[in-house]
Motif scaffolding. Sequence first.
Motif, PDB file in Angstrom:
ATOM      1  N   GLY A   1       0.809  -1.212   0.000  1.00  0.00           N
ATOM      2  CA  GLY A   1       0.000   0.000   0.000  1.00  0.00           C
ATOM      3  C   GLY A   1       0.836   1.253   0.000  1.00  0.00           C
ATOM      4  O   GLY A   1       0.524   2.219  -0.708  1.00  0.00           O
ATOM      5  N   ILE A   2       1.909   1.244   0.803  1.00  0.00           N
ATOM      6  CA  ILE A   2       2.802   2.402   0.829  1.00  0.00           C
ATOM      7  C   ILE A   2       3.343   2.673  -0.561  1.00  0.00           C
ATOM      8  O   ILE A   2       3.393   3.822  -1.021  1.00  0.00           O
ATOM      9  CB  ILE A   2       3.950   2.169   1.830  1.00  0.00           C
ATOM     10  CG1 ILE A   2       3.417   2.188   3.270  1.00  0.00           C
ATOM     11  CG2 ILE A   2       5.045   3.227   1.670  1.00  0.00           C
ATOM     12  CD1 ILE A   2       4.436   1.795   4.316  1.00  0.00           C
ATOM     13  N   GLN A   3       3.714   1.610  -1.279  1.00  0.00           N
ATOM     14  CA  GLN A   3       4.267   1.817  -2.613  1.00  0.00           C
ATOM     15  C   GLN A   3       3.206   2.208  -3.626  1.00  0.00           C
ATOM     16  O   GLN A   3       3.504   2.899  -4.588  1.00  0.00           O
ATOM     17  CB  GLN A   3       5.023   0.564  -3.080  1.00  0.00           C
ATOM     18  CG  GLN A   3       5.974   0.835  -4.236  1.00  0.00           C
ATOM     19  CD  GLN A   3       6.961   1.958  -3.946  1.00  0.00           C
ATOM     20  OE1 GLN A   3       7.405   2.110  -2.805  1.00  0.00           O
ATOM     21  NE2 GLN A   3       7.300   2.752  -4.945  1.00  0.00           N
ATOM     22  N   PHE A   4       1.963   1.774  -3.426  1.00  0.00           N
ATOM     23  CA  PHE A   4       0.871   2.280  -4.265  1.00  0.00           C
ATOM     24  C   PHE A   4       0.818   3.801  -4.145  1.00  0.00           C
ATOM     25  O   PHE A   4       0.681   4.521  -5.148  1.00  0.00           O
ATOM     26  CB  PHE A   4      -0.465   1.673  -3.827  1.00  0.00           C
ATOM     27  CG  PHE A   4      -0.943   0.552  -4.701  1.00  0.00           C
ATOM     28  CD1 PHE A   4      -2.048   0.703  -5.514  1.00  0.00           C
ATOM     29  CD2 PHE A   4      -0.282  -0.661  -4.713  1.00  0.00           C
ATOM     30  CE1 PHE A   4      -2.493  -0.329  -6.327  1.00  0.00           C
ATOM     31  CE2 PHE A   4      -0.707  -1.700  -5.511  1.00  0.00           C
ATOM     32  CZ  PHE A   4      -1.823  -1.546  -6.324  1.00  0.00           C
ATOM     33  N   GLY A   5       0.922   4.278  -2.895  1.00  0.00           N
ATOM     34  CA  GLY A   5       0.909   5.721  -2.695  1.00  0.00           C
ATOM     35  C   GLY A   5       2.084   6.405  -3.350  1.00  0.00           C
ATOM     36  O   GLY A   5       1.925   7.408  -4.062  1.00  0.00           O
TER      37      GLY A   5
ATOM     38  N   SER B   1      -4.719   7.376   2.787  1.00  0.00           N
ATOM     39  CA  SER B   1      -5.834   6.956   1.944  1.00  0.00           C
ATOM     40  C   SER B   1      -6.767   8.122   1.644  1.00  0.00           C
ATOM     41  O   SER B   1      -7.240   8.287   0.513  1.00  0.00           O
ATOM     42  CB  SER B   1      -6.609   5.815   2.618  1.00  0.00           C
ATOM     43  OG  SER B   1      -5.782   4.686   2.786  1.00  0.00           O
ATOM     44  N   ILE B   2      -7.021   8.944   2.662  1.00  0.00           N
ATOM     45  CA  ILE B   2      -7.873  10.125   2.458  1.00  0.00           C
ATOM     46  C   ILE B   2      -7.215  11.089   1.474  1.00  0.00           C
ATOM     47  O   ILE B   2      -7.861  11.579   0.535  1.00  0.00           O
ATOM     48  CB  ILE B   2      -8.142  10.822   3.808  1.00  0.00           C
ATOM     49  CG1 ILE B   2      -8.993   9.922   4.707  1.00  0.00           C
ATOM     50  CG2 ILE B   2      -8.832  12.172   3.589  1.00  0.00           C
ATOM     51  CD1 ILE B   2      -9.121  10.420   6.134  1.00  0.00           C
ATOM     52  N   ALA B   3      -5.905  11.350   1.668  1.00  0.00           N
ATOM     53  CA  ALA B   3      -5.198  12.284   0.782  1.00  0.00           C
ATOM     54  C   ALA B   3      -5.134  11.758  -0.643  1.00  0.00           C
ATOM     55  O   ALA B   3      -5.345  12.508  -1.607  1.00  0.00           O
ATOM     56  CB  ALA B   3      -3.793  12.544   1.321  1.00  0.00           C
TER      57      ALA B   3
ATOM     58  N   ILE C   1      -6.058  -1.309   3.084  1.00  0.00           N
ATOM     59  CA  ILE C   1      -6.251  -2.743   3.287  1.00  0.00           C
ATOM     60  C   ILE C   1      -4.925  -3.455   3.539  1.00  0.00           C
ATOM     61  O   ILE C   1      -4.813  -4.321   4.415  1.00  0.00           O
ATOM     62  CB  ILE C   1      -6.967  -3.369   2.076  1.00  0.00           C
ATOM     63  CG1 ILE C   1      -8.396  -2.828   1.965  1.00  0.00           C
ATOM     64  CG2 ILE C   1      -6.993  -4.890   2.183  1.00  0.00           C
ATOM     65  CD1 ILE C   1      -9.267  -3.085   3.178  1.00  0.00           C
ATOM     66  N   SER C   2      -3.885  -3.097   2.797  1.00  0.00           N
ATOM     67  CA  SER C   2      -2.601  -3.785   2.958  1.00  0.00           C
ATOM     68  C   SER C   2      -1.960  -3.478   4.312  1.00  0.00           C
ATOM     69  O   SER C   2      -1.359  -4.359   4.943  1.00  0.00           O
ATOM     70  CB  SER C   2      -1.647  -3.418   1.822  1.00  0.00           C
ATOM     71  OG  SER C   2      -1.335  -2.042   1.830  1.00  0.00           O
TER      72      SER C   2
END
Length: 459
Positions: free
Chosen positions: A20-24, A91-93, A193-194
Amino acid sequence: MKKRVLGFWEIWNMSFGFLGIQFGFALQGGFMSRIFQTLGAGKDDIPFLWIAAPLTGLLVQPIIGYLSDKTWSDKWGRRRPYFLIGAILSSIALFFVPYSPTLWMAAGFLWILDASINLSMEPFRALVADKLPESQRSYGFVVQTLIIGIGTWVASNLPWLVSKLGVSDAAELGVIPASVKIAFAIGAFVFLISILYTVFTTTEYPPEDMEAFREEKKQKNNFIPDILNNIGSMPKTMKKLGVIQFFSWFAFFTMWSLANPALTEHVYKTPAPAKAEFDLTITAQAEKFDVQNTAFQKSSNEVGSAMGVYGLSSMAFALLLVVYTSKRRINRKYVHMVSLILGGVGFLAMYFCNPSQLKYCFILIGISWGSILSMPYAMLSSAVDPKKMGVIMGIFNMFIVIPQIIAALGGINALMSLFGEESIYAMTIAGISLIIAGLCNFLITDKNAISYQPAQEII
């Protein structure tokens, strides 16, 4: 404390939140410049608009590292509370970034997004060192890199995939296309989620001496003196790794901030249309803008997809290292040196390539990225006090963010002017910087950092 040797899936679970961090990071790195350009930013303005990202890292990561070292909850542990808070804010940002109506608002969301990602990220780095015996450190950071590679590839391809599924890339002047909005919404969901998966599948070791830990917490908070003391007493190996990190992250910040204008302009021949060149009250001018803007948005999707290849190749490289380091020792120094030089060659080759060849450049860059995300941290973790792992990892981040701040405040533009006015020269600068970083590995002489000895513990 003698730490238990962990199996692959236990290491996978504790690292899965990095997906998830890398998705961001991938959505931010691949598409923020596109958002800035869509909102009217000139290519010379883009590096400065990116300054929020390294500035937040410089401020947030040492603080979070310091606080997480001094945190303990019987239910949530030491690092996991920071994962969770960062995931919710990120996630909000992520969801709202592509809805920015103005440049200043997009830059503000980038600030919030990067601060929130940093809130989650650095405790993840410290968690690997917390949980694993030294003989598994390379293995642990490489598994983390494998997950990062997966996240980079998938997230970088999201706008392209969403577009292929029929969502439009066309948009009015100053409006982000729907394909980008949907991609960022998916990224926000995956991020949360991750992180939750890691929070609920991973436990942490409590402090070795709980009474001493509680007494220390009751004492007066000496955050600033402690940070300054740790900076002043950092090991020689950390300083030498800092030089390597400086040139490595200067190169990658240059790529994240300027790859989209450089490659859409030089490789795809579809630069972003300048607002001043069109009178949108005239039908013919408005139609011409729509054609050029749609071509730019589509080529931006292609650039993002090509950039995703570096995540895929870093994943393959990390997988190779996972298999190798599960049974054998590696020479971290020479692995890192060769990897960085290969990435530098990939950047330099962009000047000569066409769209179909661009992926090969990013394959080489991915090898260097896979090494950057694992080898420096594995070397560092063998050279510092484990009780201070969080704050040391946060301080180490200074060697990541300072070169980015220098780049954003005019470093890239100044170096580009030595070559010419074309944006593609930014990629040339990135290549030279990465090769210098590779050669700086000759500075590393600590045998324990280069290759930790007791390999028999690794499974």
